[in-house]
Motif scaffolding. Structure first.
Motif, PDB file in Angstrom:
ATOM      1  N   ALA A   1       7.497  89.229  25.386  1.00 50.61           N
ATOM      2  CA  ALA A   1       8.770  88.976  24.700  1.00 50.61           C
ATOM      3  C   ALA A   1       9.819  90.001  25.090  1.00 50.61           C
ATOM      4  O   ALA A   1      10.999  89.667  25.268  1.00 50.61           O
ATOM      5  CB  ALA A   1       8.567  88.973  23.186  1.00 50.61           C
TER       6      ALA A   1
ATOM      7  N   LYS B   1       3.338  88.819  21.943  1.00 48.08           N
ATOM      8  CA  LYS B   1       4.639  88.522  21.325  1.00 48.08           C
ATOM      9  C   LYS B   1       5.389  87.627  22.295  1.00 48.08           C
ATOM     10  O   LYS B   1       5.540  87.980  23.461  1.00 48.08           O
ATOM     11  CB  LYS B   1       5.403  89.827  21.060  1.00 48.08           C
ATOM     12  CG  LYS B   1       6.673  89.652  20.255  1.00 48.08           C
ATOM     13  CD  LYS B   1       7.125  90.984  19.670  1.00 48.08           C
ATOM     14  CE  LYS B   1       8.092  91.732  20.577  1.00 48.08           C
ATOM     15  NZ  LYS B   1       7.476  92.917  21.181  1.00 48.08           N
ATOM     16  N   ASP B   2       5.822  86.467  21.835  1.00 45.85           N
ATOM     17  CA  ASP B   2       6.491  85.485  22.688  1.00 45.85           C
ATOM     18  C   ASP B   2       7.949  85.350  22.235  1.00 45.85           C
ATOM     19  O   ASP B   2       8.304  85.741  21.136  1.00 45.85           O
ATOM     20  CB  ASP B   2       5.769  84.146  22.589  1.00 45.85           C
ATOM     21  CG  ASP B   2       5.896  83.297  23.843  1.00 45.85           C
ATOM     22  OD1 ASP B   2       6.766  83.601  24.690  1.00 45.85           O
ATOM     23  OD2 ASP B   2       5.119  82.330  23.988  1.00 45.85           O
ATOM     24  N   ALA B   3       8.781  84.804  23.116  1.00 41.52           N
ATOM     25  CA  ALA B   3      10.198  84.631  22.767  1.00 41.52           C
ATOM     26  C   ALA B   3      10.785  83.456  23.532  1.00 41.52           C
ATOM     27  O   ALA B   3      10.307  83.092  24.614  1.00 41.52           O
ATOM     28  CB  ALA B   3      10.989  85.906  23.080  1.00 41.52           C
TER      29      ALA B   3
ATOM     30  N   VAL C   1      12.157  85.650  18.745  1.00 36.88           N
ATOM     31  CA  VAL C   1      10.699  85.749  18.815  1.00 36.88           C
ATOM     32  C   VAL C   1      10.057  84.566  18.102  1.00 36.88           C
ATOM     33  O   VAL C   1      10.464  84.166  17.012  1.00 36.88           O
ATOM     34  CB  VAL C   1      10.214  87.076  18.204  1.00 36.88           C
ATOM     35  CG1 VAL C   1       8.687  87.159  18.203  1.00 36.88           C
ATOM     36  CG2 VAL C   1      10.799  88.249  18.988  1.00 36.88           C
TER      37      VAL C   1
END
Length: 271
Positions: free
Chosen positions: A170, A196-198, A204
């Motif tokens: 992220a 953690k992705d975004a 996020v």
């Protein structure tokens, strides 16, 4: 397949609440960052001993200090910061942590090249202080610091092979860095990942729901540990919304604990 760790302070500010969130989600390792209203870098040795006792009595252990070391401006006083880092080494030893995550200092985007030598000199002093401690230093890519993109992260790891990488998808997205390209450049240096992705706009979302290419990276990841770092949106009035309104608020949660649980579950689904 993996050992799961987590920033449990995102579930609850208190240690008791963190222990509850960890045990109920089946997570055995803590990347410890905030406890009972204090940043981990500010606690006393006595507090650290108490934390370890309480964690171990619940079958938990500390994987890494999720410290703020290196998260100061490149022109800020470094001597006092280095003293805090030395205290962090003591805390890591007491807590049984074998890793400390750190950063490569906030540098204005127009001054990256001019500040390179100062960044490396400061990181070298971290390394010198940690020598012989048995604690591994791990650099996290972060927006606004020197090592915000993959190329500059590689510079750091080539200069200091003893500093390993914390790969945060992220954070790369938020810097405009393609995560697959970053992975190809950094995979040999990666010690562990922050899950953690975004989305492309930087917001996020749960793992696998964004632009981080996390499934692709997990297929190629050779490490053991994945640290869940939710950073998901919490809206206090969520429960009071009509169902139609809730459906428009993708990935927004009624409480910190609900957001934490959602982040854990999204990773487990991917695995």
């Amino acid at each position: 397949m993996y050992k799961l760790a987590a920033f449990a302070d995102e579930a609850d500010g208190s240690l008791d609440g963190q222990i509850k969130a960890m045990t109920e989600n089946g997570i055995g390792y803590l990347e410890i960052r905030g406890v009972d209203g204090q940043n981990i870098s500010d606690i006393s040795a006595e507090k650290a001993r108490d934390i370890r006792t309480r964690l171990e009595s619940s079958g938990l252990s500390v994987w890494s200090l999720g410290s703020p070391y290196g998260k100061i401006g490149i022109k800020d006083d470094f001597a006092a910061h280095l003293d805090k880092f030395r205290h962090g080494l003591e805390l890591a030893d007491i807590l049984g942590a074998k890793h400390i995550r750190l950063f490569s200092f906030y540098v204005p985007s127009s001054e990256k090249e001019q500040c390179k030598d100062e960044v490396l000199e400061r990181l070298g002093r971290f390394c010198e202080a940690a020598k012989g401690s048995g604690i591994m230093l791990c650099h996290e890519n972060e927006k606004g610091i020197y090592g915000d993109n993959a190329v500059r992260c590689v510079e750091i790891h080539k200069a200091f092979p003893q500093i390993r990488a914390v790969f945060d998808p992220a954070n790369f997205i938020q810097c405009g860095q393609d995560t697959v390209e970053a992975w190809e450049l950094l995979s040999d240096y990666v010690e562990y990942m922050h899950i953690k992705d975004a989305l492309a706009d930087g917001s996020v979302v749960p793992a696998g729901k964004g632009s981080g290419n996390i499934p692709y990276i997990l297929e190629r990841y050779k490490g053991e540990v994945l640290t869940i770092e939710p950073h998901l949106s919490v809206f206090d009035g969520f429960d009071k919304l009509e169902a139609s309104e809730k459906s428009k608020m993708n990935y927004c949660y009624p409480s910190a604990r609900a957001a934490f649980d959602a982040a854990v579950n999204s990773l487990k689904e991917l695995i």
